[in-house]
Scaffold this active site. Structure first.
Site: not given
Ligand code: PGA
Length: 252
Positions: A11-12, A99, A175
């Site tokens: 979910w970040k 990230e 993303g």
């Molecule tokens: P995403 O992210 O599905 O939004 O590309 C994947 C992730 O960073 O684990």
């Protein structure tokens, strides 16, 4: 072959507690296969609540943490240890997400320590690897991924390494909506498995789940999951909507 199929939602830094609970309840009340391991990776403050929601719900649901510190305790303001995450119900931890590698400059020495702390606390590390766009364009992606395996994962013993889950996430696909094709992802997954077999043995290589991450969604999950050596997905954006996440879980 008894490799685990896994769909994990990262979910970040999204959702409030109320939104988090609503999402989890909706996923739990949906039809999903019991033989797929399903993991929610909420922000730290919700791990306890999410774990409590899924506690009685066997069907292969688990909660995880998006990161952990490389120490068990100490003067590290704002950090969370693997031990603390385990104590509120986490069973998995994302290690080395791109990230964090990029924004927090996490390098191999720290990542090794973090994996050690996870294993000591009976947490499953999900070790994230993958090349950035310039690496792919220069055709150096296999070498980059091989180094990420060697510098961190291949330092662990046979007994420990089999507890690790790998997530291949090409950074250019995260993303961006630009997912790797099943062929591109599949050849990297087979490469990763071959490297594990070469460093350890075939039995270990066949036991380790390798997930794909990077713009995996309800439309492309089926083709990706049907590809040899892809054992599931680490899902970012598409895990924030219950209906999308459920349809990805049902894509095997
Ligand atoms: P995403 O992210 O599905 O939004 O590309 C994947 C992730 O960073 O684990």
């Amino acid at each position: 072959m008894s490799r685990k199929k896994i769909v994990a939602g990262n979910w970040k830094m999204n959702k409030t507690l109320q939104e988090a609970e609503a999402l989890v309840k909706e996923v739990l009340s949906s039809e999903t296969p019991g033989d797929v391991v399903k993991i929610f990776f909420p922000p730290f403050p919700y791990i306890n609540s999410v774990s409590n929601l899924i506690y009685d719900y066997q069907n292969g649901f688990h909660c995880g943490a998006q990161n952990c510190h490389y120490n068990d305790s100490g003067a590290f303001t704002g950090e969370v240890s693997a031990k603390a995450a385990a104590s509120v119900g986490a069973r998995y931890v994302l290690i080395g997400h791109s990230e964090r590698r990029i924004m927090h400059k996490e390098g191999p020495e720290f990542l090794k320590l973090k994996i050690s702390r996870c294993l000591e606390n009976n947490l499953v590390p999900v070790y994230c690897i993958g090349e950035m766009l310039p690496g792919r364009e220069a055709n150096k992606h296999f070498g980059i991924v091989e180094r990420q395996l060697e510098e961190v994962m291949f330092n662990f013993s046979v007994d420990d390494v089999r507890k690790i889950v790998v997530a291949y996430e090409p950074v250019w696909a995260i993303g961006t909506g630009k997912t790797a094709s099943p062929e591109e992802a599949g050849e990297m997954h087979s490469f990763i498995r071959n490297r594990i077999a070469h460093h350890y043995n075939e039995e270990i290589a066949n036991a380790i789940s390798i997930l794909y991450g990077g713009s995996c969604n309800a439309q492309n999950a089926k083709a990706l999951f049907a590809t040899k050596d892809i054992d599931g997905g680490l899902i970012g954006g598409a895990s924030l909507q219950a209906s999308d996440f459920v349809s990805i879980i049902n894509s095997f």
